[in-house]
Design a protein around this motif. Structure first.
Motif, PDB file in Angstrom:
ATOM      1  N   LYS A   1     -53.162 -48.253  -9.630  1.00  0.00           N
ATOM      2  CA  LYS A   1     -53.840 -48.293 -10.927  1.00  0.00           C
ATOM      3  C   LYS A   1     -54.446 -49.666 -11.184  1.00  0.00           C
TER       4      LYS A   1
ATOM      5  N   MET B   1     -58.568 -51.481 -12.153  1.00  0.00           N
ATOM      6  CA  MET B   1     -58.817 -52.224 -13.388  1.00  0.00           C
ATOM      7  C   MET B   1     -59.868 -53.306 -13.174  1.00  0.00           C
ATOM      8  N   LYS B   2     -60.536 -53.652 -14.249  1.00  0.00           N
ATOM      9  CA  LYS B   2     -61.499 -54.744 -14.210  1.00  0.00           C
ATOM     10  C   LYS B   2     -60.749 -56.078 -14.256  1.00  0.00           C
TER      11      LYS B   2
ATOM     12  N   GLN C   1     -59.258 -57.131 -17.617  1.00  0.00           N
ATOM     13  CA  GLN C   1     -58.039 -56.427 -18.015  1.00  0.00           C
ATOM     14  C   GLN C   1     -56.821 -57.038 -17.328  1.00  0.00           C
TER      15      GLN C   1
END
Length: 61
Positions: free
Chosen positions: A33, A37-38, A41
Motif C-alpha cells: 500500500k 502512495m504519493k 503522503q
C-alpha cells in the motif's frame, strides 16, 4: 548519554520487528500500500511519527 542512545535504538528495533515477526502478511500488505502512495503522503506520515516520538520523549523525561 551513550547508554540512553543504545537503549532507545534497541527499543526502536524491537518495535520495528514486532509486525514482521507476528504478522508477516500484514506487514507485506502494508508495504504494498505504501508503494502506491504519493511522496507527500509518506512525508506526512513520517512527520506525524516523528512528532509523536518527540512528544513521547518529552513526556518521558
Amino acid at each position: 548519554m551513550k547508554s540512553w542512545l543504545l537503549l532507545s535504538i534497541g527499543l526502536m528495533l524491537i518495535l520495528e520487528g514486532i509486525m514482521p515477526l507476528f504478522l508477516p502478511e500484514g506487514w507485506r500488505n502494508t508495504f504494498k500500500k505504501m508503494i502506491t502512495m504519493k511522496g507527500g503522503q509518506i512525508r506526512f506520515m513520517g512527520f506525524i511519527s516523528f512528532s509523536l516520538g518527540l512528544i513521547f520523549l518529552f513526556l518521558g523525561r
